[in-house]
Write an enzyme that holds these catalytic residues in place. Sequence first.
Site, PDB file in Angstrom:
ATOM      1  N   GLU A 141       0.856  -1.191   0.000  1.00 55.55           N
ATOM      2  CA  GLU A 141       0.000   0.000   0.000  1.00 55.55           C
ATOM      3  C   GLU A 141       0.892   1.240   0.000  1.00 55.55           C
ATOM      4  O   GLU A 141       1.900   1.287   0.714  1.00 55.55           O
ATOM      5  CB  GLU A 141      -0.905   0.016   1.239  1.00 55.55           C
ATOM      6  N   HIS A 178      -3.815  -2.650  -7.690  1.00 55.70           N
ATOM      7  CA  HIS A 178      -5.144  -3.089  -7.283  1.00 55.70           C
ATOM      8  C   HIS A 178      -6.171  -2.797  -8.377  1.00 55.70           C
ATOM      9  O   HIS A 178      -7.132  -3.548  -8.551  1.00 55.70           O
ATOM     10  CB  HIS A 178      -5.552  -2.404  -5.980  1.00 55.70           C
TER      11      HIS A 178
END
Length: 214
Positions: free
Chosen positions: A57, A99
């Site tokens: 992330e 993602h």
Amino acid sequence: GALARLRDPQAKVSAHYLVEEDGRVFSLVAEARRAWHAGVSFWRGERDINAVSIGVEIVNPGHAFGYRDFPEAQVQAVVALVGDIRSRWDIADSRIVGHSDVAPDRKEDPGERFPWKRLAEAGHGFWSEAEPAPGPALSVGDHGNGVFILQAGLHRLGYECPPSGDYDEATAARVRAFQRHWRPEGVDGVADGETRARLMAIVRLVRAEDELSL
């Protein structure tokens, strides 16, 4: 806030690493263990991406809260982290994705501002800037052989996009995901000549990679 959420068991979301804007890297889940970052997803035949991936992330407000460029320190940290991870695991370039690639109907991150080209130039992932292909742009509502070929290319690359010949909203979502990664200059879900040419160029790189692995 992101770090607290990723460490909260009640949030039911996690990632192996978090990269802060100032370049700090937080290790949150052991690489050999499953993290919960991808959700319902698909890439190159895999439907349980959480079980077969290492999730990174990258701190950014995101599209809904003031999406902005990624600072140089953060980009350098991501490049170094990916290289470090690959020193321990056999990860193909075709499987270094975002993602938005594995879940194009739900996710937009890391988005068109993330410098995928920089990552590829460092040896991680693919990149191509092919000359635009001839022919009219394809968009929602179109159908025929051109759409079939486009969908086949997206599916061959890794997206869940079985060819039907009909340019529907699902196809447009996958085109936008491709553009966010490989044609960030324009993310509109329209398969213009530049988008189609870059797609075919990336597919050729993936095919060559697959042949080498046989």
